[in-house]
Write an enzyme that holds these catalytic residues in place. Structure first.
Site, PDB file in Angstrom:
ATOM      1  N   GLY A  73      43.049  18.542  53.740  1.00  0.00           N
ATOM      2  CA  GLY A  73      44.155  17.614  53.527  1.00  0.00           C
ATOM      3  C   GLY A  73      44.186  16.452  54.495  1.00  0.00           C
ATOM      4  O   GLY A  73      44.420  15.303  54.101  1.00  0.00           O
TER       5      GLY A  73
ATOM      6  N   ASP B 153      64.413  19.839  46.143  1.00  0.00           N
ATOM      7  CA  ASP B 153      64.468  19.910  47.599  1.00  0.00           C
ATOM      8  C   ASP B 153      65.939  19.963  47.995  1.00  0.00           C
ATOM      9  O   ASP B 153      66.643  18.952  47.884  1.00  0.00           O
ATOM     10  CB  ASP B 153      63.782  18.693  48.228  1.00  0.00           C
ATOM     11  CG  ASP B 153      63.720  18.777  49.756  1.00  0.00           C
ATOM     12  OD1 ASP B 153      64.532  19.520  50.338  1.00  0.00           O
ATOM     13  OD2 ASP B 153      62.870  18.097  50.352  1.00  0.00           O
TER      14      ASP B 153
ATOM     15  N   GLU C  10      43.174  31.848  57.075  1.00  0.00           N
ATOM     16  CA  GLU C  10      42.037  30.940  57.241  1.00  0.00           C
ATOM     17  C   GLU C  10      41.686  30.821  58.731  1.00  0.00           C
ATOM     18  O   GLU C  10      42.559  30.963  59.586  1.00  0.00           O
ATOM     19  CB  GLU C  10      42.350  29.565  56.638  1.00  0.00           C
ATOM     20  CG  GLU C  10      43.526  28.836  57.259  1.00  0.00           C
ATOM     21  CD  GLU C  10      43.792  27.482  56.610  1.00  0.00           C
ATOM     22  OE1 GLU C  10      43.745  26.483  57.347  1.00  0.00           O
ATOM     23  OE2 GLU C  10      44.040  27.435  55.390  1.00  0.00           O
TER      24      GLU C  10
ATOM     25  N   HIS D  75      40.800  23.404  53.631  1.00  0.00           N
ATOM     26  CA  HIS D  75      41.836  22.728  54.423  1.00  0.00           C
ATOM     27  C   HIS D  75      41.400  21.300  54.783  1.00  0.00           C
ATOM     28  O   HIS D  75      41.341  20.919  55.956  1.00  0.00           O
ATOM     29  CB  HIS D  75      42.154  23.519  55.696  1.00  0.00           C
ATOM     30  CG  HIS D  75      43.553  23.262  56.205  1.00  0.00           C
ATOM     31  ND1 HIS D  75      44.306  24.223  56.802  1.00  0.00           N
ATOM     32  CD2 HIS D  75      44.337  22.148  56.199  1.00  0.00           C
ATOM     33  CE1 HIS D  75      45.481  23.733  57.149  1.00  0.00           C
ATOM     34  NE2 HIS D  75      45.525  22.471  56.783  1.00  0.00           N
TER      35      HIS D  75
ATOM     36  N   LYS E 295      57.679  13.139  53.669  1.00  0.00           N
ATOM     37  CA  LYS E 295      56.782  11.981  53.637  1.00  0.00           C
ATOM     38  C   LYS E 295      55.630  12.176  52.668  1.00  0.00           C
ATOM     39  O   LYS E 295      55.260  11.272  51.914  1.00  0.00           O
ATOM     40  CB  LYS E 295      56.258  11.702  55.043  1.00  0.00           C
ATOM     41  CG  LYS E 295      57.347  11.255  56.007  1.00  0.00           C
ATOM     42  CD  LYS E 295      56.824  11.181  57.427  1.00  0.00           C
ATOM     43  CE  LYS E 295      57.950  10.833  58.388  1.00  0.00           C
ATOM     44  NZ  LYS E 295      57.529  10.871  59.793  1.00  0.00           N
TER      45      LYS E 295
ATOM     46  N   ARG F 180      50.791  24.759  53.079  1.00  0.00           N
ATOM     47  CA  ARG F 180      50.521  25.846  54.024  1.00  0.00           C
ATOM     48  C   ARG F 180      50.131  27.098  53.240  1.00  0.00           C
ATOM     49  O   ARG F 180      50.707  27.393  52.196  1.00  0.00           O
ATOM     50  CB  ARG F 180      51.756  26.170  54.874  1.00  0.00           C
ATOM     51  CG  ARG F 180      52.133  25.108  55.900  1.00  0.00           C
ATOM     52  CD  ARG F 180      51.128  25.065  57.045  1.00  0.00           C
ATOM     53  NE  ARG F 180      51.530  24.152  58.108  1.00  0.00           N
ATOM     54  CZ  ARG F 180      51.233  22.869  58.149  1.00  0.00           C
ATOM     55  NH1 ARG F 180      50.540  22.323  57.148  1.00  0.00           N
ATOM     56  NH2 ARG F 180      51.617  22.111  59.165  1.00  0.00           N
TER      57      ARG F 180
END
Length: 530
Positions: free
Chosen positions: A281, A168, A259, A279, A148, A230
């Site tokens: 996002g 992918d 983290e 982080h 997505k 990640r």
């Protein structure tokens, strides 16, 4: 009924759940404190700070549903919740736009030196020529992972005039080309073609350190890298070295290993050109509102007697469909996992066949369980609700058939996966209500209990093969709990397969050592859900 909301979730959630129950908003609290009060609540809504442990769940005598306002549920003991019949829900789509936008924002900010130029301008300096940037127009963006978020990034990048390449193995060429992007079948072909590379995959055994010293050296000199997925997908020490040598011109990173403790992180200490964010996002007001509304609506529906849209565990299935086949659900998921982890190549088709008494039942829950097993072998956040949708999105052809042909078991399930390279077949059956068995793996007939850690070792039929494999496992400190040697159904074949249940994970080094034994084929480690 009562609902506990914690972890600073948007207060809109309280208004929604109060249509079904009384709601209390309390601060994040430690395990002991939560255990003292959780018994009085029918629902719990959290973000990532609250740890919903087995101990908390033991104290939650009335809990019916746990809602995670976000994507991951790693702070919730889902297995224990499932055993206790507690529904666990999340919001798998709530932060898609936020994560995709942050990726694009980092790419542009990095390319135009926004952060550095803003800082020096605030200091009263005018260093216009020093911060000359680079346009993304007509540049090639390589996207690894086309879920997505990756597909959303592709849409925006195409609108910016970029050429988009996608790699992918679990997405078809047809799906990628519908977006207007170009499909690259292998990473070997991918690395050297891209001016920018962004990753949008989960961190798994296959993707850990996917971008490392070796792969970085195969990229274009001066490539620019972005990671909002990640920490640990990029080898941070290797990236530091590449930034300082100039092999990587710039990088933008939002996620880190270890983290939030990043003071000693190599990327913090690099002298290279890198843009770092903590982080962020999913950290938009809209995303946090979206996930709060999504999960609150699901909690309300469940408390009013309805069903959840995005449950991550088995109570989400309709009881009237689940009850007749419930004893086969875990087996079906395990068969899907084993078939996928035994296969090689890009997945195309999934064929499910049921025999025996299952042929007279509605086996749609078993189909969902198989899909969950197949997809969760290479994806995260797959559940019984979204597995069919993901399979359809990825262009997979899924067929389910029933066979009235007599078999040796009360009921059995066979899964055949077809890839662009080969096919993989796994069959399972119940010997009794609580005795699941894997009864066939490709051409090998067997009978072994599916367990979390399994090892498949094809080998020639000659003396001491089992002993040699056992020695390697023993030297690695890996216990053998069960073992079955299966012969091919073809007569006079000189090859068998060891199917071994181990007490722990089998690492790549041990697999490689086993595979190097004379007479041994390629050993494969299989990890199943318990």
């Amino acid at each position: 009924m009562k609902v506990l909301i914690t972890d600073k979730i948007n207060e809109t959630a309280k208004k929604i759940v109060e249509e079904a129950a009384q709601a209390d908003i309390l601060p994040t609290m430690p395990e002991e404190e939560l255990c003292k009060i959780i018994g009085g609540y029918d629902a719990l809504m959290v973000r990532s700070q609250t740890k919903v442990t087995a101990k908390v769940l033991e104290a939650a005598k009335n809990l019916k549903i746990i809602g995670r306002a976000g994507v991951g549920v790693d702070n919730i003991d889902v297995e224990t919740a499932t055993q206790k019949g507690i529904i666990v829900v999340n919001s798998p789509d709530g932060n898609t736009n936020a994560a995709a936008e942050h990726t694009i924002a980092l790419m542009l900010a990095m390319s135009r030196n926004i952060a550095k130029a803003a800082q020096t301008t605030k200091e009263g300096l005018w260093e216009r020529s020093k911060y000359t940037g680079h346009e993304v127009f007509h540049k090639t963006l390589g996207i690894i992972g086309f879920g997505k978020i990756g597909s959303h990034v592709a849409k925006v990048a195409l609108a910016l005039g970029m050429e988009v390449l996608v790699c992918d193995p679990y997405t078809s060429k047809e799906v990628v080309e519908k977006f207007g992007a170009k499909y690259i079948p292998t990473l070997d072909e991918f690395w050297g073609k891209c001016d920018y590379i962004t990753v949008h995959t989960p961190k798994t055994k296959e993707t850990a350190y996917l971008i490392n010293k070796n792969t970085i050296n195969r990229m274009k000199k001066g490539v620019r890298l972005i990671n909002c997925a990640r920490g640990g997908i990029i080898d941070e020490a290797a990236l530091k070295e590449a930034l300082e040598s100039g092999q990587v011109a710039q990088a933008a990173v939002d996620v880190f290993e270890g983290e939030p403790n990043i003071a000693e992180n190599p990327l913090v200490k690099t002298t290279g050109d890198i843009l770092l964010t903590p982080h962020l996002g999913a950290s938009t007001e809209e995303a946090q509102l979206n996930v709060a509304i999504d999960v609150a609506e699901q909690i309300k529906e469940v408390l009013l007697g309805g069903s959840a849209r995005a449950a991550v565990n088995i109570p989400s299935l309709k009881p009237q469909k689940l009850e007749p086949v419930k004893d086969y659900m875990q087996l079906a998921e395990n068969i899907g996992e084993m078939a996928m982890q035994s296969a090689q190549g890009q997945l195309k088709n999934i064929e499910i066949t049921v025999n025996g008494n299952l042929a007279d039942l509605d086996v749609s829950p078993l189909e969902v369980a198989v899909l969950k097993g197949v997809l969760s072998s290479f994806m995260v956040d797959v559940n019984f609700v979204n597995a069919p949708i993901i399979a359809k999105t990825k262009g997979l052809n899924v067929t389910t058939s029933k066979s009235q042909k007599s078999c040796d078991y009360i009921g059995s399930i066979t899964v055949k996966l077809t890839t662009d390279n080969d096919s993989s077949i796994v069959s399972g059956a119940l010997l009794a209500q609580n005795l699941p068995r894997i009864v066939k793996i490709n051409d090998y007939n067997t009978s072994i209990e599916p367990e979390k850690h399994m090892l498949l070792v094809p080998h020639e039929n000659k003396p001491a093969m089992i002993a040699k494999v056992a020695t390697v496992l023993g030297n690695a400190g890996i216990n053998i709990s069960r073992m079955n040697v299966a012969q091919k159904s073809i007569q006079n074949d000189n090859v068998s397969i060891m199917i071994i249940n181990t007490g722990s994970e089998v690492d790549e080094k041990t697999l490689d050592e086993i595979s190097k034994i004379d007479g041994i084929g390629s050993a494969r480690y299989i990890k199943l859900t318990a």
